[in-house]
Design a protein around this motif. Structure first.
Motif, PDB file in Angstrom:
ATOM      1  N   LYS A  75     -39.263 -36.974 -20.670  1.00 47.15           N
ATOM      2  CA  LYS A  75     -38.230 -36.618 -19.690  1.00 47.15           C
ATOM      3  C   LYS A  75     -37.204 -37.731 -19.546  1.00 47.15           C
ATOM      4  O   LYS A  75     -36.119 -37.509 -19.039  1.00 47.15           O
ATOM      5  CB  LYS A  75     -38.861 -36.328 -18.325  1.00 47.15           C
ATOM      6  CG  LYS A  75     -39.808 -35.158 -18.329  1.00 47.15           C
ATOM      7  CD  LYS A  75     -39.074 -33.879 -18.579  1.00 47.15           C
ATOM      8  CE  LYS A  75     -40.036 -32.696 -18.533  1.00 47.15           C
ATOM      9  NZ  LYS A  75     -39.383 -31.461 -18.917  1.00 47.15           N
ATOM     10  N   ILE A  76     -37.576 -38.947 -19.993  1.00 45.25           N
ATOM     11  CA  ILE A  76     -36.704 -40.115 -19.901  1.00 45.25           C
ATOM     12  C   ILE A  76     -36.740 -40.855 -21.231  1.00 45.25           C
ATOM     13  O   ILE A  76     -37.820 -41.063 -21.778  1.00 45.25           O
ATOM     14  CB  ILE A  76     -37.183 -41.075 -18.794  1.00 45.25           C
ATOM     15  CG1 ILE A  76     -37.182 -40.400 -17.434  1.00 45.25           C
ATOM     16  CG2 ILE A  76     -36.333 -42.342 -18.761  1.00 45.25           C
ATOM     17  CD1 ILE A  76     -37.888 -41.202 -16.367  1.00 45.25           C
ATOM     18  N   ILE A  77     -35.576 -41.257 -21.743  1.00 43.26           N
ATOM     19  CA  ILE A  77     -35.501 -42.093 -22.944  1.00 43.26           C
ATOM     20  C   ILE A  77     -34.483 -43.194 -22.668  1.00 43.26           C
ATOM     21  O   ILE A  77     -33.324 -42.915 -22.351  1.00 43.26           O
ATOM     22  CB  ILE A  77     -35.059 -41.300 -24.191  1.00 43.26           C
ATOM     23  CG1 ILE A  77     -36.042 -40.176 -24.494  1.00 43.26           C
ATOM     24  CG2 ILE A  77     -34.920 -42.239 -25.395  1.00 43.26           C
ATOM     25  CD1 ILE A  77     -35.573 -39.237 -25.604  1.00 43.26           C
ATOM     26  N   THR A  78     -34.912 -44.449 -22.772  1.00 37.00           N
ATOM     27  CA  THR A  78     -33.984 -45.561 -22.622  1.00 37.00           C
ATOM     28  C   THR A  78     -33.154 -45.650 -23.902  1.00 37.00           C
ATOM     29  O   THR A  78     -33.702 -45.745 -24.989  1.00 37.00           O
ATOM     30  CB  THR A  78     -34.740 -46.878 -22.381  1.00 37.00           C
ATOM     31  OG1 THR A  78     -35.580 -46.716 -21.239  1.00 37.00           O
ATOM     32  CG2 THR A  78     -33.768 -48.024 -22.144  1.00 37.00           C
ATOM     33  N   LEU A  79     -31.843 -45.587 -23.764  1.00 39.90           N
ATOM     34  CA  LEU A  79     -30.955 -45.594 -24.922  1.00 39.90           C
ATOM     35  C   LEU A  79     -30.516 -46.995 -25.305  1.00 39.90           C
ATOM     36  O   LEU A  79     -30.405 -47.308 -26.481  1.00 39.90           O
ATOM     37  CB  LEU A  79     -29.726 -44.706 -24.649  1.00 39.90           C
ATOM     38  CG  LEU A  79     -30.055 -43.247 -24.321  1.00 39.90           C
ATOM     39  CD1 LEU A  79     -28.793 -42.506 -23.898  1.00 39.90           C
ATOM     40  CD2 LEU A  79     -30.720 -42.558 -25.502  1.00 39.90           C
ATOM     41  N   SER A  80     -30.245 -47.834 -24.338  1.00 35.53           N
ATOM     42  CA  SER A  80     -29.846 -49.218 -24.628  1.00 35.53           C
ATOM     43  C   SER A  80     -30.979 -50.134 -24.179  1.00 35.53           C
ATOM     44  O   SER A  80     -31.048 -50.535 -23.031  1.00 35.53           O
ATOM     45  CB  SER A  80     -28.524 -49.573 -23.960  1.00 35.53           C
ATOM     46  OG  SER A  80     -28.602 -49.377 -22.572  1.00 35.53           O
ATOM     47  N   CYS A  81     -31.856 -50.423 -25.116  1.00 35.54           N
ATOM     48  CA  CYS A  81     -33.082 -51.167 -24.809  1.00 35.54           C
ATOM     49  C   CYS A  81     -32.832 -52.619 -24.415  1.00 35.54           C
ATOM     50  O   CYS A  81     -33.616 -53.191 -23.666  1.00 35.54           O
ATOM     51  CB  CYS A  81     -34.032 -51.105 -26.006  1.00 35.54           C
ATOM     52  SG  CYS A  81     -34.634 -49.430 -26.302  1.00 35.54           S
ATOM     53  N   ALA A  82     -31.778 -53.214 -24.892  1.00 36.23           N
ATOM     54  CA  ALA A  82     -31.524 -54.627 -24.595  1.00 36.23           C
ATOM     55  C   ALA A  82     -31.318 -54.877 -23.116  1.00 36.23           C
ATOM     56  O   ALA A  82     -31.758 -55.882 -22.579  1.00 36.23           O
ATOM     57  CB  ALA A  82     -30.311 -55.124 -25.376  1.00 36.23           C
ATOM     58  N   ASN A  83     -30.667 -53.922 -22.418  1.00 35.56           N
ATOM     59  CA  ASN A  83     -30.380 -54.160 -21.003  1.00 35.56           C
ATOM     60  C   ASN A  83     -30.673 -52.974 -20.102  1.00 35.56           C
ATOM     61  O   ASN A  83     -30.464 -53.050 -18.904  1.00 35.56           O
ATOM     62  CB  ASN A  83     -28.928 -54.599 -20.825  1.00 35.56           C
ATOM     63  CG  ASN A  83     -27.940 -53.538 -21.259  1.00 35.56           C
ATOM     64  OD1 ASN A  83     -28.296 -52.386 -21.503  1.00 35.56           O
ATOM     65  ND2 ASN A  83     -26.690 -53.929 -21.378  1.00 35.56           N
ATOM     66  N   THR A 156     -19.698 -38.596 -28.886  1.00 29.54           N
ATOM     67  CA  THR A 156     -21.004 -38.645 -29.547  1.00 29.54           C
ATOM     68  C   THR A 156     -21.412 -40.098 -29.757  1.00 29.54           C
ATOM     69  O   THR A 156     -20.598 -40.927 -30.145  1.00 29.54           O
ATOM     70  CB  THR A 156     -20.940 -37.936 -30.935  1.00 29.54           C
ATOM     71  OG1 THR A 156     -20.500 -36.613 -30.748  1.00 29.54           O
ATOM     72  CG2 THR A 156     -22.312 -37.930 -31.596  1.00 29.54           C
ATOM     73  N   GLU A 157     -22.689 -40.371 -29.494  1.00 30.05           N
ATOM     74  CA  GLU A 157     -23.255 -41.701 -29.753  1.00 30.05           C
ATOM     75  C   GLU A 157     -24.626 -41.513 -30.390  1.00 30.05           C
ATOM     76  O   GLU A 157     -25.329 -40.552 -30.083  1.00 30.05           O
ATOM     77  CB  GLU A 157     -23.406 -42.497 -28.454  1.00 30.05           C
ATOM     78  CG  GLU A 157     -22.086 -42.815 -27.783  1.00 30.05           C
ATOM     79  CD  GLU A 157     -22.271 -43.600 -26.498  1.00 30.05           C
ATOM     80  OE1 GLU A 157     -21.727 -44.710 -26.419  1.00 30.05           O
ATOM     81  OE2 GLU A 157     -22.962 -43.100 -25.599  1.00 30.05           O
ATOM     82  N   THR A 158     -25.004 -42.431 -31.271  1.00 30.82           N
ATOM     83  CA  THR A 158     -26.323 -42.387 -31.890  1.00 30.82           C
ATOM     84  C   THR A 158     -27.024 -43.709 -31.607  1.00 30.82           C
ATOM     85  O   THR A 158     -26.436 -44.782 -31.739  1.00 30.82           O
ATOM     86  CB  THR A 158     -26.216 -42.169 -33.414  1.00 30.82           C
ATOM     87  OG1 THR A 158     -25.496 -40.930 -33.633  1.00 30.82           O
ATOM     88  CG2 THR A 158     -27.583 -42.055 -34.049  1.00 30.82           C
ATOM     89  N   TYR A 159     -28.288 -43.607 -31.192  1.00 27.36           N
ATOM     90  CA  TYR A 159     -29.076 -44.783 -30.841  1.00 27.36           C
ATOM     91  C   TYR A 159     -30.349 -44.833 -31.683  1.00 27.36           C
ATOM     92  O   TYR A 159     -30.959 -43.797 -31.948  1.00 27.36           O
ATOM     93  CB  TYR A 159     -29.496 -44.731 -29.364  1.00 27.36           C
ATOM     94  CG  TYR A 159     -28.364 -44.767 -28.392  1.00 27.36           C
ATOM     95  CD1 TYR A 159     -27.911 -45.970 -27.874  1.00 27.36           C
ATOM     96  CD2 TYR A 159     -27.766 -43.594 -27.956  1.00 27.36           C
ATOM     97  CE1 TYR A 159     -26.878 -46.015 -26.948  1.00 27.36           C
ATOM     98  CE2 TYR A 159     -26.730 -43.627 -27.027  1.00 27.36           C
ATOM     99  CZ  TYR A 159     -26.289 -44.831 -26.544  1.00 27.36           C
ATOM    100  OH  TYR A 159     -25.270 -44.862 -25.632  1.00 27.36           O
ATOM    101  N   SER A 160     -30.753 -46.017 -32.064  1.00 26.26           N
ATOM    102  CA  SER A 160     -32.056 -46.242 -32.689  1.00 26.26           C
ATOM    103  C   SER A 160     -33.049 -46.399 -31.556  1.00 26.26           C
ATOM    104  O   SER A 160     -32.823 -47.165 -30.624  1.00 26.26           O
ATOM    105  CB  SER A 160     -32.018 -47.506 -33.543  1.00 26.26           C
ATOM    106  OG  SER A 160     -33.300 -47.789 -34.027  1.00 26.26           O
ATOM    107  N   ILE A 161     -34.183 -45.680 -31.622  1.00 23.16           N
ATOM    108  CA  ILE A 161     -35.143 -45.716 -30.524  1.00 23.16           C
ATOM    109  C   ILE A 161     -36.524 -46.169 -30.982  1.00 23.16           C
ATOM    110  O   ILE A 161     -37.536 -45.725 -30.463  1.00 23.16           O
ATOM    111  CB  ILE A 161     -35.230 -44.357 -29.805  1.00 23.16           C
ATOM    112  CG1 ILE A 161     -35.555 -43.226 -30.769  1.00 23.16           C
ATOM    113  CG2 ILE A 161     -33.958 -44.084 -29.041  1.00 23.16           C
ATOM    114  CD1 ILE A 161     -35.859 -41.914 -30.110  1.00 23.16           C
ATOM    115  N   THR A 162     -36.571 -47.080 -31.949  1.00 23.19           N
ATOM    116  CA  THR A 162     -37.875 -47.569 -32.405  1.00 23.19           C
ATOM    117  C   THR A 162     -38.226 -48.856 -31.734  1.00 23.19           C
ATOM    118  O   THR A 162     -37.436 -49.555 -31.201  1.00 23.19           O
ATOM    119  CB  THR A 162     -37.866 -47.801 -33.927  1.00 23.19           C
ATOM    120  OG1 THR A 162     -36.802 -48.681 -34.260  1.00 23.19           O
ATOM    121  CG2 THR A 162     -37.738 -46.505 -34.637  1.00 23.19           C
TER     122      THR A 162
END
Length: 162
Positions: A75-83, A156-162
């Motif tokens: 239900k939640i995905i952090t897109l910008s993991c650095a901050n 549109t934006e694409t994020y790496s989520i690994t």
């Protein structure tokens, strides 16, 4: 001069928080409903793992910024993991397969020196590029297509989520 010092001090606090990914993820903007649903989902994932070992590997999951449990249909995905400055929340999945997942949600974007100014943007999310990550099958990319107003004019934006 004192304004510049305040900016440097606040910036240092903000950067210090960004250095600790675990805190950034937990401090990320989330709605109360999404937090509750995320906890329920963790509980369900634990129950499934106890009842049917290996069942969670049939479909790729998502590990928030590469940490924690692998979750199906998060239900939640952090897109910008650095901050933790951008978080997809209140996600409702319409399709969730072994190759991709598509759903609708809201992207919460934090701004300001302490991240207190939050703005939300409705978006369509697509998870893709399933790969083995730390021995688990996980989606490694999320594409965000904004369906209304957009942050910084990007549609549109694409994020790496690994």
């Amino acid at each position: 001069m004192s304004g510049g010092v305040a900016v440097l001090v606040l910036g240092g606090v903000w950067l210090g928080q960004g250095a600790d990914r675990a805190n950034a993820v937990s401090d990320a903007p989330q709605t109360a409903r999404a937090k509750k649903e995320q906890q329920e989902q963790r509980d369900q994932a634990s129950a499934r793992a106890e009842l049917a070992p290996g069942a969670s590997q049939e479909l790729p999951g998502v590990r928030d910024c590469g940490y924690g449990e692998l979750l199906l249909e998060p239900k939640i995905i952090t897109l910008s993991c650095a901050n933790g400055g951008a978080v997809a929340s209140d996600i409702e999945w319409g399709e969730y397969t072994a190759d991709k997942a598509e759903g609708d949600g809201v992207v919460l974007v934090s701004s300001g020196a302490n991240g207190s100014a939050r703005t939300s943007f409705p978006a369509r999310l697509t998870l893709s590029r399933p790969r083995k990550v730390d021995g688990m099958l996980a989606f490694t990319s999320v594409e965000v297509v904004y369906t209304g107003l957009t942050p910084a004019g990007k549609t549109t934006e694409t994020y790496s989520i690994t």
